[in-house]
Structure formats: C-alpha cells, structure tokens
Write an enzyme that holds these catalytic residues in place. Structure first.
Site, PDB file in Angstrom:
ATOM      1  N   VAL A   1       0.824  -1.213   0.000  1.00  0.00           N
ATOM      2  CA  VAL A   1       0.000   0.000   0.000  1.00  0.00           C
ATOM      3  C   VAL A   1       0.860   1.266   0.000  1.00  0.00           C
ATOM      4  O   VAL A   1       0.576   2.222  -0.726  1.00  0.00           O
ATOM      5  CB  VAL A   1      -0.964   0.022   1.216  1.00  0.00           C
ATOM      6  CG1 VAL A   1      -1.821   1.274   1.202  1.00  0.00           C
ATOM      7  CG2 VAL A   1      -1.860  -1.211   1.215  1.00  0.00           C
ATOM      8  N   GLY A   2       1.927   1.258   0.811  1.00  0.00           N
ATOM      9  CA  GLY A   2       2.778   2.450   0.889  1.00  0.00           C
ATOM     10  C   GLY A   2       3.422   2.770  -0.449  1.00  0.00           C
ATOM     11  O   GLY A   2       3.422   3.921  -0.905  1.00  0.00           O
TER      12      GLY A   2
ATOM     13  N   ARG B   1      -9.621  -7.613  10.100  1.00  0.00           N
ATOM     14  CA  ARG B   1      -8.673  -6.497  10.283  1.00  0.00           C
ATOM     15  C   ARG B   1      -8.365  -6.309  11.768  1.00  0.00           C
ATOM     16  O   ARG B   1      -7.257  -5.929  12.151  1.00  0.00           O
ATOM     17  CB  ARG B   1      -9.266  -5.198   9.732  1.00  0.00           C
ATOM     18  CG  ARG B   1      -9.512  -5.195   8.224  1.00  0.00           C
ATOM     19  CD  ARG B   1     -10.198  -3.900   7.833  1.00  0.00           C
ATOM     20  NE  ARG B   1     -10.477  -3.776   6.414  1.00  0.00           N
ATOM     21  CZ  ARG B   1     -11.589  -4.232   5.826  1.00  0.00           C
ATOM     22  NH1 ARG B   1     -12.495  -4.868   6.522  1.00  0.00           N
ATOM     23  NH2 ARG B   1     -11.773  -4.048   4.539  1.00  0.00           N
TER      24      ARG B   1
ATOM     25  N   ASN C   1      -4.280  -1.023   9.660  1.00  0.00           N
ATOM     26  CA  ASN C   1      -5.479  -1.602  10.294  1.00  0.00           C
ATOM     27  C   ASN C   1      -5.222  -2.135  11.684  1.00  0.00           C
ATOM     28  O   ASN C   1      -4.081  -2.485  11.993  1.00  0.00           O
ATOM     29  CB  ASN C   1      -5.991  -2.757   9.405  1.00  0.00           C
ATOM     30  CG  ASN C   1      -6.919  -2.246   8.319  1.00  0.00           C
ATOM     31  OD1 ASN C   1      -7.793  -1.424   8.584  1.00  0.00           O
ATOM     32  ND2 ASN C   1      -6.747  -2.743   7.104  1.00  0.00           N
TER      33      ASN C   1
ATOM     34  N   ASP D   1     -13.736   2.408   0.599  1.00  0.00           N
ATOM     35  CA  ASP D   1     -14.998   1.652   0.640  1.00  0.00           C
ATOM     36  C   ASP D   1     -16.033   2.279  -0.299  1.00  0.00           C
ATOM     37  O   ASP D   1     -16.807   1.570  -0.947  1.00  0.00           O
ATOM     38  CB  ASP D   1     -15.536   1.603   2.076  1.00  0.00           C
ATOM     39  CG  ASP D   1     -14.548   0.938   3.023  1.00  0.00           C
ATOM     40  OD1 ASP D   1     -13.748   0.108   2.555  1.00  0.00           O
ATOM     41  OD2 ASP D   1     -14.551   1.275   4.225  1.00  0.00           O
TER      42      ASP D   1
ATOM     43  N   ARG E   1     -15.224   1.271  -3.797  1.00  0.00           N
ATOM     44  CA  ARG E   1     -15.653  -0.123  -4.026  1.00  0.00           C
ATOM     45  C   ARG E   1     -17.168  -0.208  -4.178  1.00  0.00           C
ATOM     46  O   ARG E   1     -17.686  -1.001  -4.965  1.00  0.00           O
ATOM     47  CB  ARG E   1     -15.184  -0.993  -2.854  1.00  0.00           C
ATOM     48  CG  ARG E   1     -13.701  -1.254  -2.891  1.00  0.00           C
ATOM     49  CD  ARG E   1     -13.275  -2.136  -1.732  1.00  0.00           C
ATOM     50  NE  ARG E   1     -11.869  -2.478  -1.842  1.00  0.00           N
ATOM     51  CZ  ARG E   1     -11.097  -2.766  -0.803  1.00  0.00           C
ATOM     52  NH1 ARG E   1     -11.598  -2.748   0.417  1.00  0.00           N
ATOM     53  NH2 ARG E   1      -9.831  -3.077  -0.988  1.00  0.00           N
TER      54      ARG E   1
ATOM     55  N   HIS F   1     -14.384   0.903   9.347  1.00  0.00           N
ATOM     56  CA  HIS F   1     -13.781   0.222   8.193  1.00  0.00           C
ATOM     57  C   HIS F   1     -13.559  -1.244   8.567  1.00  0.00           C
ATOM     58  O   HIS F   1     -12.436  -1.695   8.758  1.00  0.00           O
ATOM     59  CB  HIS F   1     -12.466   0.921   7.820  1.00  0.00           C
ATOM     60  CG  HIS F   1     -11.749   0.285   6.676  1.00  0.00           C
ATOM     61  ND1 HIS F   1     -12.284   0.182   5.415  1.00  0.00           N
ATOM     62  CD2 HIS F   1     -10.525  -0.307   6.610  1.00  0.00           C
ATOM     63  CE1 HIS F   1     -11.425  -0.426   4.621  1.00  0.00           C
ATOM     64  NE2 HIS F   1     -10.349  -0.741   5.323  1.00  0.00           N
TER      65      HIS F   1
HETATM   66  N1  LIG Z   1      -7.313   1.556   5.655  1.00  0.00           N
HETATM   67  C1  LIG Z   1      -7.428   0.874   4.543  1.00  0.00           C
HETATM   68  O1  LIG Z   1      -8.350   1.092   3.748  1.00  0.00           O
HETATM   69  C2  LIG Z   1      -6.421  -0.182   4.202  1.00  0.00           C
HETATM   70  C3  LIG Z   1      -5.510  -0.587   5.144  1.00  0.00           C
HETATM   71  N2  LIG Z   1      -4.552  -1.523   4.860  1.00  0.00           N
HETATM   72  C4  LIG Z   1      -3.579  -1.821   5.896  1.00  0.00           C
HETATM   73  O2  LIG Z   1      -2.347  -1.190   5.566  1.00  0.00           O
HETATM   74  C5  LIG Z   1      -1.261  -1.879   6.195  1.00  0.00           C
HETATM   75  C6  LIG Z   1      -0.165  -2.161   5.168  1.00  0.00           C
HETATM   76  O3  LIG Z   1      -0.594  -3.096   4.226  1.00  0.00           O
HETATM   77  P1  LIG Z   1       0.415  -3.608   3.090  1.00  0.00           P
HETATM   78  O4  LIG Z   1       1.141  -2.460   2.502  1.00  0.00           O
HETATM   79  O5  LIG Z   1      -0.342  -4.519   2.229  1.00  0.00           O
HETATM   80  O6  LIG Z   1       1.444  -4.456   3.978  1.00  0.00           O
HETATM   81  P2  LIG Z   1       2.966  -4.816   3.607  1.00  0.00           P
HETATM   82  O7  LIG Z   1       3.364  -5.936   4.493  1.00  0.00           O
HETATM   83  O8  LIG Z   1       3.105  -4.991   2.141  1.00  0.00           O
HETATM   84  O9  LIG Z   1       3.763  -3.499   4.007  1.00  0.00           O
HETATM   85  C7  LIG Z   1       3.905  -3.060   5.321  1.00  0.00           C
HETATM   86  C8  LIG Z   1       5.283  -2.450   5.449  1.00  0.00           C
HETATM   87  O10 LIG Z   1       5.396  -1.835   6.734  1.00  0.00           O
HETATM   88  C9  LIG Z   1       6.768  -1.964   7.103  1.00  0.00           C
HETATM   89  N3  LIG Z   1       6.930  -1.710   8.537  1.00  0.00           N
HETATM   90  C10 LIG Z   1       6.631  -2.522   9.582  1.00  0.00           C
HETATM   91  N4  LIG Z   1       6.938  -1.919  10.746  1.00  0.00           N
HETATM   92  C11 LIG Z   1       7.426  -0.694  10.432  1.00  0.00           C
HETATM   93  C12 LIG Z   1       7.896   0.392  11.192  1.00  0.00           C
HETATM   94  N5  LIG Z   1       7.927   0.365  12.530  1.00  0.00           N
HETATM   95  N6  LIG Z   1       8.328   1.497  10.542  1.00  0.00           N
HETATM   96  C13 LIG Z   1       8.313   1.552   9.196  1.00  0.00           C
HETATM   97  N7  LIG Z   1       7.875   0.548   8.415  1.00  0.00           N
HETATM   98  C14 LIG Z   1       7.434  -0.562   9.029  1.00  0.00           C
HETATM   99  C15 LIG Z   1       7.132  -3.374   6.691  1.00  0.00           C
HETATM  100  O11 LIG Z   1       8.541  -3.546   6.609  1.00  0.00           O
HETATM  101  C16 LIG Z   1       6.426  -3.465   5.339  1.00  0.00           C
HETATM  102  O12 LIG Z   1       7.293  -3.112   4.267  1.00  0.00           O
HETATM  103  C17 LIG Z   1      -1.897  -3.122   6.812  1.00  0.00           C
HETATM  104  O13 LIG Z   1      -2.119  -2.924   8.187  1.00  0.00           O
HETATM  105  C18 LIG Z   1      -3.207  -3.266   6.066  1.00  0.00           C
HETATM  106  O14 LIG Z   1      -4.166  -3.986   6.803  1.00  0.00           O
HETATM  107  C19 LIG Z   1      -4.457  -2.078   3.625  1.00  0.00           C
HETATM  108  C20 LIG Z   1      -5.348  -1.720   2.637  1.00  0.00           C
HETATM  109  C21 LIG Z   1      -6.415  -0.774   2.861  1.00  0.00           C
HETATM  110  O1  LIG Z   2      -8.965  -5.896   3.708  1.00  0.00           O
HETATM  111  C1  LIG Z   2      -7.950  -5.532   4.337  1.00  0.00           C
HETATM  112  O2  LIG Z   2      -7.499  -6.107   5.325  1.00  0.00           O
HETATM  113  C2  LIG Z   2      -7.250  -4.291   3.874  1.00  0.00           C
HETATM  114  C3  LIG Z   2      -8.226  -3.213   3.830  1.00  0.00           C
HETATM  115  O3  LIG Z   2      -8.520  -2.574   4.809  1.00  0.00           O
HETATM  116  C4  LIG Z   2      -9.014  -3.119   2.600  1.00  0.00           C
HETATM  117  O4  LIG Z   2      -8.547  -3.507   1.511  1.00  0.00           O
HETATM  118  O5  LIG Z   2     -10.141  -2.624   2.712  1.00  0.00           O
END
Ligand SMILES: NC(=O)C1=CN([C@@H]2O[C@H](COP(=O)(O)OP(=O)(O)OC[C@H]3O[C@@H](n4cnc5c(N)ncnc54)[C@H](O)[C@@H]3O)[C@@H](O)[C@H]2O)C=CC1
Ligand SMILES: O=C([O-])CC(=O)C(=O)O
Length: 314
Positions: A11-12, A88, A120, A148, A151, A175
């Site tokens: 995501v980042g 989540r 999350n 959301d 979507r 969420h």
């Molecule tokens: N709010 C929303 O709508 C959404 C939320 N998410 C959430 O976003 C988060 C990230 O998801 P992804 O990118 O898919 O996961 P990912 O595992 O691909 O990336 C997470 C990154 O955070 C890094 N990280 C961990 N601890 C850290 C720290 N202390 N400082 C800096 N970096 C650190 C990891 O090394 C990793 O590269 C998850 O918690 C996911 O559930 C994901 C999609 C939508």
């Molecule tokens: O589904 C998840 O865990 C990640 C997220 O929040 C989303 O894609 O809405």
C-alpha cells in the site's frame, strides 16, 4: 512541499507511486524499517520519471526520520496486513505498537504535520494516533471510507452497467467487514436515485459485496489489496496539498456529531489544507442511524483494547 509515506510495502509503495505521478510535491520520502527496501522501491519509481514525465523526486530511507523533517503530510501504512480468513481487528496487537512509535517519530521532526492513517484496524489506529500524539483533531485522518466508497461505486456500476464516474455513493461507519454502512438509499446515478433501477435483492447484494470487498480480495490474492487503497490515500493527500475541499468519508474524531463522541469513525468530511476541515451532516433514516450506532459500539470495543492492554492510559 514534502510528503512522507511510512511503510514501503504494497500500500505504501502504491500510494507513493500515485503521488509521484501526480506531481504535487517536490519531494516524497518513503520510509521503511526493512534495510534498503524503501531505497529500492524509490529508485524503481524514479526510473519511471523519464517514461511518465513527472518532476517530483522520491527518496527511500531506512528508518531515518531526519529525512522526513518538515513534511506537510504523512501517510502511515506500516504494519501487518491480514491473511485470508483473518479480520482487520486481529492485527491490533502488532500494529498498535508500530503506529504509535511511527506517529511519535514523525511529530518530532515535523510538528505541523497532517497524518493520514491507513494501517489496520484503521479506526482504532486513528484514535490511537490522535490520543498518543495530542495533535489537534483535524490533523489526524483515517483512510477507509474513501476506499470503501470507491468499491461501493464499483459494485453499483457493475450492476447497472454504468460508469463509476457518473455515480455518487458513500460508505460511512467503521472500516470493518461488519461495521461499514454503504448508504444505498442515498446513492445516485447523476442525480437519479440508484434504487429506482434496482430490486431490493440487488441492493442487498451490492451492499454485502461492498462490505466484504477487502476480505474478498484478500482471499483471492493471499494478502490484502493495494491498488485501490493506494489510489484512495493519494487522492486524499492531493485534496490536502492542493486545498481542494473535496468531500470524502474519513475516520475523524467525533464530539457529538452523528450522536457519537470520543471515537474515530467514518463520516463525510471536507478535506483541505487544514486536514479534515469540517464534518458534513446527513439526514439518516432510523435504520441507518441504528446501523451507525452498532458500528460505533463495535469500534469502541476495539478502542477499549488500547486501554486494557496499556497502550493508552485513561
Ligand atoms: N485503511 C485501509 O483502507 C487499508 C488498510 N490496509 C492496511 O495497511 C497496512 C499495510 O498493508 P500492506 O502495505 O499490504 O502491507 P505490507 O506488508 O506490504 O507493508 C507493510 C510495510 O510496513 C513496514 N513496517 C513494519 N513496521 C514498520 C515500522 N515500525 N516502521 C516503518 N515501516 C514498518 C514493513 O517492513 C512493510 O514493508 C496493513 O495494516 C493493512 O491492513 C491495507 C489496505 C487498505
Ligand atoms: O482488507 C484488508 O485487510 C485491507 C483493507 O482494509 C481493505 O482492503 O479494505
């Protein structure tokens, strides 16, 4: 103008990629804890500049908060994503500690920063960021409703065979798979109510598919989604940076609005260079109000864990 993205994972990196293509900041700093990871992703993105024509610069760093100094906005995506079958909410144990320390580090170097929380369980992480930082409430925003709602528009457009860009539809509430509230009765197709084209069964199907949108993708991909989440976060950052006054649903701190207080949860807000500027009131039916109350009760239960686990003190 400097923007920081914390977490260079799925995501980042997608958020940073969307931001750099929009040319809205001179510098984007991508920070991750994994050695060399953000540097590599940043270099890969910079090598698209000559192909895509952007002038923004993106720099990757390993846990170097000095490099984030003077950021106007930060997006926090650091933390674990869920795996198929998980909720989540199960991520709270690991992600709370990460989000808290990241927020503290960011503020040390950029005291005027506006922070967008993605990690999350997002509503609880946003509440934690607000309480732990002591920042004014308008500078802490949770990203969930923007995704959301996109979507929701996708599901409606699929059913009506309509352009998603012709639709007006929002999701409020938490969420979470069971807490989000797609407001189908308010949705319009260029001002025409969509319920005039749909049966009750079709409306229910759209609502249900929207609510489990994230879980459906997690089951298909094996980890959670990133394209739409990254695009949603970047759209919100753009509204802040360009002072666009766009309306998004976002998780913000309520003090009586929508009948709730001491909680961060998704409601319609105006996003501009103050962060979230104001909450937009909506007339909800009795059924929608009851759903919002139940959603808030569930989010509050998660927030309570922050206190029982000693992450926040009363
Ligand atoms: N709010 C929303 O709508 C959404 C939320 N998410 C959430 O976003 C988060 C990230 O998801 P992804 O990118 O898919 O996961 P990912 O595992 O691909 O990336 C997470 C990154 O955070 C890094 N990280 C961990 N601890 C850290 C720290 N202390 N400082 C800096 N970096 C650190 C990891 O090394 C990793 O590269 C998850 O918690 C996911 O559930 C994901 C999609 C939508
Ligand atoms: O589904 C998840 O865990 C990640 C997220 O929040 C989303 O894609 O809405």
């Amino acid at each position: 103008m400097k923007i920081t993205v914390v977490g260079a994972g799925a995501v980042g990196a997608t958020t940073a990629d969307n931001l750099v293509r929009r040319n809205i900041a001179e510098e984007i700093v991508l920070l991750d804890i994994k050695e060399g990871f953000a540097e590599g992703k940043a270099q890969d993105m910079m090598q698209t500049a000559a192909l895509l024509g952007f002038e923004s610069h993106i720099k990757g760093v390993t846990n170097d908060y000095q490099a984030t100094s003077g950021s106007s906005v930060a997006v926090i995506t650091s933390g674990l994503p869920r795996k198929p079958g998980m909720t989540r909410e199960e991520l709270i144990g690991t992600n709370a500690g990460i989000v808290k320390s990241v927020v503290e580090n960011l503020i040390k170097h950029s005291p005027d920063i506006i922070i967008l929380i993605v990690s999350n369980p997002m509503d609880t992480m946003t509440y934690l960021a607000l309480k732990a930082s002591g920042l004014p409430k308008n500078r802490i925003i949770g990203m969930g409703g923007a995704l959301d709602s996109a979507r929701f528009k996708y599901q409606i457009s699929d059913k009506l065979n309509a352009s998603a860009n012709d639709l007006n539809a929002i999701v409020i509430g938490g969420h979470g798979d069971t807490t989000m509230i797609p407001l189908i009765k308010h949705a319009t197709w260029n001002s025409v109510k969509v319920d005039s084209f749909l049966t009750e069964e079709e409306e229910d199907e759209i609502v249900k598919k929207t609510m489990v949108g994230g879980a459906t993708l997690t089951a298909l991909i094996g980890t959670s989604a990133w394209y739409a989440p990254g695009a949603a976060a970047a759209a919100m950052v753009e509204s802040i940076v360009k002072n666009q006054n766009k309306l998004f649903t976002a998780s913000v701190f309520l003090e009586g609005e929508y009948g709730q207080e001491d909680i961060n949860i998704g409601v319609p807000v105006i996003i501009n260079n103050k962060g979230w500027d104001r909450i937009v009131p909506m007339e909800l039916s009795d059924k929608e109000q009851a759903l919002f109350k139940a959603s808030a009760d569930a989010v509050r239960k998660m927030n309570d864990v922050l206190y029982t686990e000693g992450i926040l003190k009363k």
